[in-house]
Design an enzyme around this catalytic site. Sequence first.
Site, PDB file in Angstrom:
ATOM      1  N   GLY A 150      -6.417  -0.566   7.187  1.00  0.00           N
ATOM      2  CA  GLY A 150      -6.205   0.557   8.084  1.00  0.00           C
ATOM      3  C   GLY A 150      -4.939   1.296   7.717  1.00  0.00           C
ATOM      4  CG  ASP A 157      -6.096  -0.331  23.964  1.00  0.00           C
ATOM      5  OD1 ASP A 157      -6.805   0.502  24.562  1.00  0.00           O
ATOM      6  OD2 ASP A 157      -5.974  -0.362  22.738  1.00  0.00           O
ATOM      7  CE  LYS A 174      -2.193  -6.249  13.280  1.00  0.00           C
ATOM      8  NZ  LYS A 174      -2.259  -6.167  14.754  1.00  0.00           N
ATOM      9  CB  ILE A 203     -11.213  -8.996   6.696  1.00  0.00           C
ATOM     10  CG1 ILE A 203     -11.342 -10.459   6.308  1.00  0.00           C
ATOM     11  CG2 ILE A 203     -12.130  -8.669   7.860  1.00  0.00           C
ATOM     12  CD1 ILE A 203     -10.904 -11.402   7.417  1.00  0.00           C
ATOM     13  N   GLY A 204     -10.328  -6.060   5.953  1.00  0.00           N
ATOM     14  CA  GLY A 204     -10.257  -4.672   6.390  1.00  0.00           C
ATOM     15  C   GLY A 204      -8.928  -4.055   6.054  1.00  0.00           C
ATOM     16  CG  MET A 215       0.065   1.436  11.145  1.00  0.00           C
ATOM     17  SD  MET A 215       1.626   2.116  10.564  1.00  0.00           S
ATOM     18  CE  MET A 215       2.766   0.886  11.193  1.00  0.00           C
ATOM     19  CD  GLU A 231      -3.938  -4.524   2.062  1.00  0.00           C
ATOM     20  OE1 GLU A 231      -4.122  -3.667   1.182  1.00  0.00           O
ATOM     21  OE2 GLU A 231      -3.532  -5.694   1.825  1.00  0.00           O
ATOM     22  CB  VAL A 232      -7.297  -7.837   8.488  1.00  0.00           C
ATOM     23  CG1 VAL A 232      -7.650  -9.210   9.046  1.00  0.00           C
ATOM     24  CG2 VAL A 232      -6.576  -7.013   9.543  1.00  0.00           C
TER      25      VAL A 232
END
Length: 777
Positions: free
Chosen positions: A20, A141, A40, A17-18, A22, A24-25
């Site tokens: 970054g 956040d 995740k 899915i994504g 740090m 992956e998802v």
Amino acid sequence: MAETSLIQGRYRLLDLIGRGGMGEVWRAQDESLGRHVAVKCLKPLGPQQDQSFTRVLRERFRREARVAAALQHRGVTVVHDFGEHDGVLYLVMELLEGRNLSQLLEDNSQGPLDVPDIVDIAEQVADALAYTHEQGIVHRDLKPANIVRLTDGAVKICDFGIARLGHDIGFTSKLTGTGIAMGTPHYMSPEQIGGGHIDHRSDLYSLGCVLYEIATGAPPFDLDDAWAVLVGHRDTAPQPLRSHRSELPEFLDRIVLDLLAKTPDERPSDATALRHRIIAARSISEHPETTGRYGRYGREGRMGRPPALSPMLAHPPSAAGSTSHGHAAGGQDPRASRLPSWTYGMTVGHKATGSSALRTTPPDHTAGLTGEWTTPSGPAGTSAGGYASRERPTPSPEQIAVLNSRHSAGLSLGRLGRWDEAGEVHRSVAAEREHMLGPDHPDTLGSRYEVGFTLSRTGRTSDALREFVRVTEGRERALGPDHPETLAARQETAYVLGQLGRHFEAHEVYAAVLASRERTMGPDHPDTLRCRHNLAFNLSRLGRIEDSYRMALEVAEARGRVLGANHPDTLVTRYEVAYALGMLGRWTEALQTYRDVAAGRTHALGGDHPDSLAARYEVGISLGRLGRSAEALDLYRGLVDDRTRVHGPTDPETLRARHGLGVNLGRLARWEEALAESRDVCAIRERVLGPDHPDTLVSRREVAVGLGWLSRWSDALAVYRSVAESRERVLGPDHPDTLASRNDEAHCLEQLGRGGEAVELYRRVAALRQQREAGRP
């Protein structure tokens, strides 16, 4: 991780899915339950990584998972499982079908959302926050990218990864030393920026920022410079929503502006009250008689079901090549040098965008471990953390969650200053955790640590010392002598030794902790610098003023280099530098340093912050020491006014400023005024602090000084004698303060012509002082 990989024989990874910086998802299939989930995965850390960093990252990930998994509410993303597989940490979550608010804005060409959508989102988010806040969890956040609108219209808050239970706000806050929680500047509350106390009302402020953006298309302080954004939150009133978009209903404008109040007390009391207010306002606006009053919202009513959207996870990944500083990779932002170092990790972009980096929070070097790994990976009968489980049954997730909730309640009581009650809660949780998990389990030791902290705050310093020693020994066995948690407990032990006046022992502990921190973390790590600061402070209490000055100066320079010149931690150490300069008699340098600290704190924290006011007080002390009493008097008058306004007329710090004012009146030979001021302050201190409190006795002595200068020596003798008797009763006959009071008494006897009594008293004081010096190691 390769496609179709199977984690723990259960979760089959299907689609990425994504990705970054740090990890992956993945969209995955839960083979046991036959459902799609999101997994995740953190990037595996190679052997080149620092092992301390790796351990802390594992612990921090486990803590994040425990916090998230304990939340069970329709408005919060569900966490199903977590663990470690082949060195990769993973978190299993529900797979969300929808778009986050940042993407919805992007889909709308950054135009605002329809009013019915805004109000519905506000109500649902308020409902979810009401639940999480009741659990003692503050998100910290909240932003558009962390709020997802599902295809069926439901709203879910995502990414509680930097939430904290109670006062523990992790590694990023330790960079500030004042509680500043790392967040995204466009949505940070003023108390987050100023390092003040953070509670559920900080989330309400962030929600106000989110609602402002989806209602107008831009956040309330839409600036490119992170520092300008932070200053806007702290100092600038936001423009009303209707000044950007006239058709918005008045009630929505009022609600959002109330959420954006600068001080928490001015905001809605909690998310439940906010939700009720939204529901009531919406009911009125939807009544037929109000049609047209609120423009488009009054005509259209509730939002319909949104169109079906493609599946996606709560936190969408960023585009490849994006950076956390909001400028192109490889380029240096020319504005960066003007920003405080503690803002470098924040998003500095124009506003929330439709993609945000898949990220984990920075390693938390202060957080305790939280529970076992879900999936064992060690030998049979042993969890991945290495804690034997054969002798006691594994506690259920429900039992762990209940204890975590009670632990959070204890932290909340501490934040409210109810330390006795907090201590009782922590003792109870510690006993149950010990029975359930074992005496050396990190959760048990975490509770014991909190017990020690509450004991130190309630004056039971010896008991606190025993508790911290116990925690230190347990953490050394379970985690090792150089583990950050072990070092934190040892450093707290040193602090309590200092409270007990055992500064030589405190010095030895601080020195050992410092050597370990330098070896494992490096000389410029914030925790290393904090330990060096404490060591410098303790050196001054040992009378090693030159050593204290040199070390404090080195730490201040290092902190300025690492954190920035106006960072609160840097200013704290510069304050210590000024103190050492004063002790060395270098008052001109001390005065300038205190003035610099006061200016820096006023700029960074605001003029009414207690630290800013404390630095101003020390400026007055320095002026007095330099014989500039007229300037000191003016300073103290202003400080008394500010302290009275901020803290009240009977606050100890207000009275301290008034005491300084009286002293300088005396130095200007205005003794009638000085005596009146000293008597008034003494009477209030006696009522508020007690007749034998050190501050009360200092004021009573100042009364005697004024009487003496007015040649009322008989009255002065009675007051001096009462101070000496109180100090002897409380501190002992040979304490330096007691001996100083007896010398005052002897001086009075001389002035009254009673030389024989004065000589006898001087001899007695000298003998006691010699005995004291002879008994000193």
